[in-house]
Scaffold this active site. Sequence first.
Site, PDB file in Angstrom:
ATOM      1  N   ALA A  16     -29.780 -27.165  11.310  1.00  0.00           N
ATOM      2  CA  ALA A  16     -31.389 -28.168  12.152  1.00  0.00           C
ATOM      3  C   ALA A  16     -30.820 -28.226  13.311  1.00  0.00           C
ATOM      4  CB  ALA A  16     -31.329 -29.404  11.454  1.00  0.00           C
ATOM      5  N   LYS A  97     -31.968 -23.046   1.304  1.00  0.00           N
ATOM      6  CA  LYS A  97     -31.644 -22.086   0.375  1.00  0.00           C
ATOM      7  C   LYS A  97     -29.591 -21.824  -0.041  1.00  0.00           C
ATOM      8  CE  LYS A  97     -28.902 -19.500   2.118  1.00  0.00           C
ATOM      9  NZ  LYS A  97     -27.750 -19.422   3.605  1.00  0.00           N
TER      10      LYS A  97
HETATM   11  N1  LIG Z   1     -32.185 -20.547   5.460  1.00  0.00           N
HETATM   12  C1  LIG Z   1     -31.478 -19.997   6.600  1.00  0.00           C
HETATM   13  O1  LIG Z   1     -30.808 -19.321   7.626  1.00  0.00           O
HETATM   14  C2  LIG Z   1     -29.567 -20.826   6.751  1.00  0.00           C
HETATM   15  C3  LIG Z   1     -28.856 -20.943   7.566  1.00  0.00           C
HETATM   16  C4  LIG Z   1     -27.355 -21.672   7.689  1.00  0.00           C
HETATM   17  C5  LIG Z   1     -27.171 -22.437   7.159  1.00  0.00           C
HETATM   18  N2  LIG Z   1     -28.483 -22.571   6.223  1.00  0.00           N
HETATM   19  C6  LIG Z   1     -28.412 -23.828   4.662  1.00  0.00           C
HETATM   20  O2  LIG Z   1     -28.158 -24.779   5.565  1.00  0.00           O
HETATM   21  C7  LIG Z   1     -27.309 -25.855   5.163  1.00  0.00           C
HETATM   22  C8  LIG Z   1     -26.871 -25.853   6.378  1.00  0.00           C
HETATM   23  O3  LIG Z   1     -25.625 -25.099   6.557  1.00  0.00           O
HETATM   24  P1  LIG Z   1     -24.552 -26.532   8.521  1.00  0.00           P
HETATM   25  O4  LIG Z   1     -24.183 -25.085   8.882  1.00  0.00           O
HETATM   26  O5  LIG Z   1     -26.519 -26.257   8.894  1.00  0.00           O
HETATM   27  O6  LIG Z   1     -23.905 -27.006   8.051  1.00  0.00           O
HETATM   28  P2  LIG Z   1     -23.438 -28.085   8.665  1.00  0.00           P
HETATM   29  O7  LIG Z   1     -23.299 -27.972   9.905  1.00  0.00           O
HETATM   30  O8  LIG Z   1     -22.340 -28.795   7.547  1.00  0.00           O
HETATM   31  O9  LIG Z   1     -24.695 -29.207   7.940  1.00  0.00           O
HETATM   32  C9  LIG Z   1     -24.770 -30.296   6.912  1.00  0.00           C
HETATM   33  C10 LIG Z   1     -24.577 -31.504   6.701  1.00  0.00           C
HETATM   34  O10 LIG Z   1     -25.048 -31.805   5.526  1.00  0.00           O
HETATM   35  C11 LIG Z   1     -24.645 -33.871   5.226  1.00  0.00           C
HETATM   36  N3  LIG Z   1     -23.761 -34.188   4.360  1.00  0.00           N
HETATM   37  C12 LIG Z   1     -23.850 -34.529   3.629  1.00  0.00           C
HETATM   38  N4  LIG Z   1     -22.910 -34.854   2.916  1.00  0.00           N
HETATM   39  C13 LIG Z   1     -21.941 -34.760   3.171  1.00  0.00           C
HETATM   40  C14 LIG Z   1     -20.358 -33.929   2.855  1.00  0.00           C
HETATM   41  N5  LIG Z   1     -19.642 -34.899   2.026  1.00  0.00           N
HETATM   42  N6  LIG Z   1     -20.336 -33.255   3.760  1.00  0.00           N
HETATM   43  C15 LIG Z   1     -20.253 -32.417   4.978  1.00  0.00           C
HETATM   44  N7  LIG Z   1     -22.014 -32.845   5.238  1.00  0.00           N
HETATM   45  C16 LIG Z   1     -22.819 -33.573   4.481  1.00  0.00           C
HETATM   46  C17 LIG Z   1     -24.392 -33.463   7.260  1.00  0.00           C
HETATM   47  O11 LIG Z   1     -25.348 -34.484   7.269  1.00  0.00           O
HETATM   48  P3  LIG Z   1     -24.898 -36.046   8.140  1.00  0.00           P
HETATM   49  O12 LIG Z   1     -23.453 -35.734   7.999  1.00  0.00           O
HETATM   50  O13 LIG Z   1     -25.785 -36.253   9.500  1.00  0.00           O
HETATM   51  O14 LIG Z   1     -25.130 -37.406   7.008  1.00  0.00           O
HETATM   52  C18 LIG Z   1     -24.428 -32.323   7.667  1.00  0.00           C
HETATM   53  O15 LIG Z   1     -24.285 -32.607   9.261  1.00  0.00           O
HETATM   54  C19 LIG Z   1     -26.422 -25.099   3.599  1.00  0.00           C
HETATM   55  O16 LIG Z   1     -26.322 -24.506   2.811  1.00  0.00           O
HETATM   56  C20 LIG Z   1     -26.900 -23.582   3.880  1.00  0.00           C
HETATM   57  O17 LIG Z   1     -27.303 -22.616   2.895  1.00  0.00           O
HETATM   58  C21 LIG Z   1     -29.529 -21.481   6.367  1.00  0.00           C
END
Ligand SMILES: NC(=O)c1ccc[n+]([C@@H]2O[C@H](COP(=O)([O-])OP(=O)(O)OC[C@H]3O[C@@H](n4cnc5c(N)ncnc54)[C@H](OP(=O)(O)O)[C@@H]3O)[C@@H](O)[C@H]2O)c1
Length: 331
Positions: A16, A97
């Site tokens: 995001a 996704k």
């Molecule tokens: N479409 C695409 O091109 C694309 C690209 C990359 C990733 N993604 C998808 O987006 C998702 C997030 O990826 P990311 O790399 O951005 O991950 P990330 O930075 O780890 O973000 C996940 C978010 O989920 C929240 N969260 C809630 N419960 C959690 C828990 N128990 N442990 C960890 N986080 C938790 C956290 O937000 P808070 O701490 O703020 O609550 C955290 O910032 C993935 O599932 C991935 O498949 C999609």
Amino acid sequence: MIEPVRIGVLGCASIAWRRMLPAMSEVPEIEVIAVASRDLSKAESFAARFDCAAVPGYERLLEREDVDAVYLPLPAGLRADWVRRALDAGKHVFGEKPLTTSARAAAELVELAREKRLLLRENFMFLHHGQHAAVRELVRDGKIGELRSFTAVFGIPPREPGDIRYQPELGGGALLDVGVYPLRAAQFFLPGELAVLGAALREDSGVDVAGSVLLGAERGVTAQLGFGFEHHYRNTYELWGSSGRITLDRVFTPPAEMAPVIRIETGGGVEEIPLPPDDQFRNSATAFALDVSSGADIDAPGAAGAVHSGEDTVRLAALVDSVRRTAQTTA
Ligand SMILES: NC(=O)c1ccc[n+]([C@@H]2O[C@H](COP(=O)([O-])OP(=O)(O)OC[C@H]3O[C@@H](n4cnc5c(N)ncnc54)[C@H](OP(=O)(O)O)[C@@H]3O)[C@@H](O)[C@H]2O)c1
């Protein structure tokens, strides 16, 4: 002038911060209203950058009447629960996704969205880049003769040890994180329903970190797919036909400024077709907003065209389930 769709974000995810919110900020059809986090200070830093409200906790965001739709980039294993809560709160949902970790959950959520007449879109961003439609057109025009097979890979180097992708309870694993891309690409290019003919997964510490899949389609066309978290960074595909082959690089993560080049090899030599740059983040966000504004049906093409419908979400989840059932797993 249509009113912009007011979006709230559940979770201060890296995707995001780096990609989706910068893209949404430039889309006139979207207004980012609020960002929610389990940790208010994280939400505040997002709010300062993207000029919106910071909300402590996801429930509070869903209670807000000024939010029409939510963007949901939570870990895969938590997503279904929050998609359900968002739909129950009357919000349209734009979920990362894969939307769920099982076909059953995907089918239930799509059905719930249908009942509530809300839009639920799984964000397969790459489908919003013009390069794939251009390739499909070349194949349909017979540029490589009859399609015989499709090869696609998506591999990335290891992530940091605490990453959500290594945690089984959060729906971690390479199949759900990167494997779904070549699977969805195979569904995009190959005719008819796909059968899983063989699969191998390599596990480490409770999650799959690498895998290969062999799929069968109509007319004996096959697909060989590879994915993983322990690889040289690569995402590419090839369509091999009776009289030529098409290859393309950076198929799932093309930077917005990159001009893709389709390479076609036939008996007559090599042809390279340059395409204009395209911004799949912006395109997918715009498509979601236009479809919400126009009241598009979850299953029917909307104003911007439903490149990935509710039915597609269920089909993809079923294929993932089938890979798991079929796979030989090694440590
Ligand atoms: N479409 C695409 O091109 C694309 C690209 C990359 C990733 N993604 C998808 O987006 C998702 C997030 O990826 P990311 O790399 O951005 O991950 P990330 O930075 O780890 O973000 C996940 C978010 O989920 C929240 N969260 C809630 N419960 C959690 C828990 N128990 N442990 C960890 N986080 C938790 C956290 O937000 P808070 O701490 O703020 O609550 C955290 O910032 C993935 O599932 C991935 O498949 C999609």
